[in-house]
Design a protein around this motif. Structure first.
Motif: not given
Ligand code: GDP
Length: 181
Positions: A162-180
């Motif tokens: 569970k944590e692996e999947v959720l971390h992966y998603i959180d990281n992608l979300n962080t990248n999206i936020n920082s690039s926008s």
């Protein structure tokens, strides 16, 4: 909001996985009846992303025409979703690579839709067998892709992965936020 789609063969354990990821016992209904989840469900997670529950594909006892309708439906979903970051394709770890799953991944690749694989029901196999099955997938997928797609091993019964999947998603979300910004 960024969107993450979950899809797989009927009975792959999608509802159970979604319940695990969202910490709820009965958010997505689980059932032994194949093909019961017919429509798209959206879940807002942590107020910052959407989990999209897509209908299961590939159940045996449906007519050709309803398979067509289903394909059209899935195709439309993927064609119009601007917010979609990644699709998670669920695969039952107990099975050898199945043509229907491979074809679906192929289709995602051809349409430029990023995806990860989630191997489900890991509690049903010994670690050795898990490795063998993942290796079998790797061998087949490497005929098409340059590298093995990102993958996760989960068990909703044992609450693992569970944590692996959720971390992966959180990281992608962080990248999206920082690039926008
Ligand atoms: P869906 O049709 O893909 O939504 O699948 P469900 O979540 O309804 O699960 C289908 C069946 O597999 C049910 O009988 C579940 O109890 C069982 N199942 C789901 N996930 C797991 C798991 O991680 N481990 C085991 N042992 N069984 C599971």
């Amino acid at each position: 909001l960024p969107e993450y789609a979950f899809i797989g063969r009927s009975n792959v354990g999608k509802s159970s996985l979604i319940n695990m990821l969202t910490n709820r016992k009965s958010l997505a209904k689980t059932s032994g009846r194949p093909g019961k989840t017919q429509l798209i469900n959206h879940f807002l997670i942590n107020k910052n992303w959407h989990l999209v529950d897509l209908p299961g594909y590939g159940y045996a006892r449906v007519s050709k025409s309803s398979k067509k309708t289903f394909q059209k439906f899935i195709t439309q979903y993927f064609s119009f979703r601007q917010q979609l970051v990644t699709a998670f394709v669920l695969v039952d770890i107990r099975h050898t690579p199945q043509p229907i799953d491979l074809e679906f991944m192929q289709w995602l690749g051809e349409n430029g839709i990023p995806f990860s694989i989630i191997f489900t029901k890991a509690d049903k196999l010994k670690p050795n067998a898990i490795n063998n099955h993942i290796e079998a997938y790797k061998n087949i997928l490497l005929e098409t892709w340059e590298e093995m797609p990102n993958h996760f091993i989960t068990s909703s019964s044992k609450n693992t992965g569970k944590e692996e999947v959720l971390h992966y998603i959180d990281n992608l979300n962080t990248n999206i936020n920082s690039s926008s910004n």
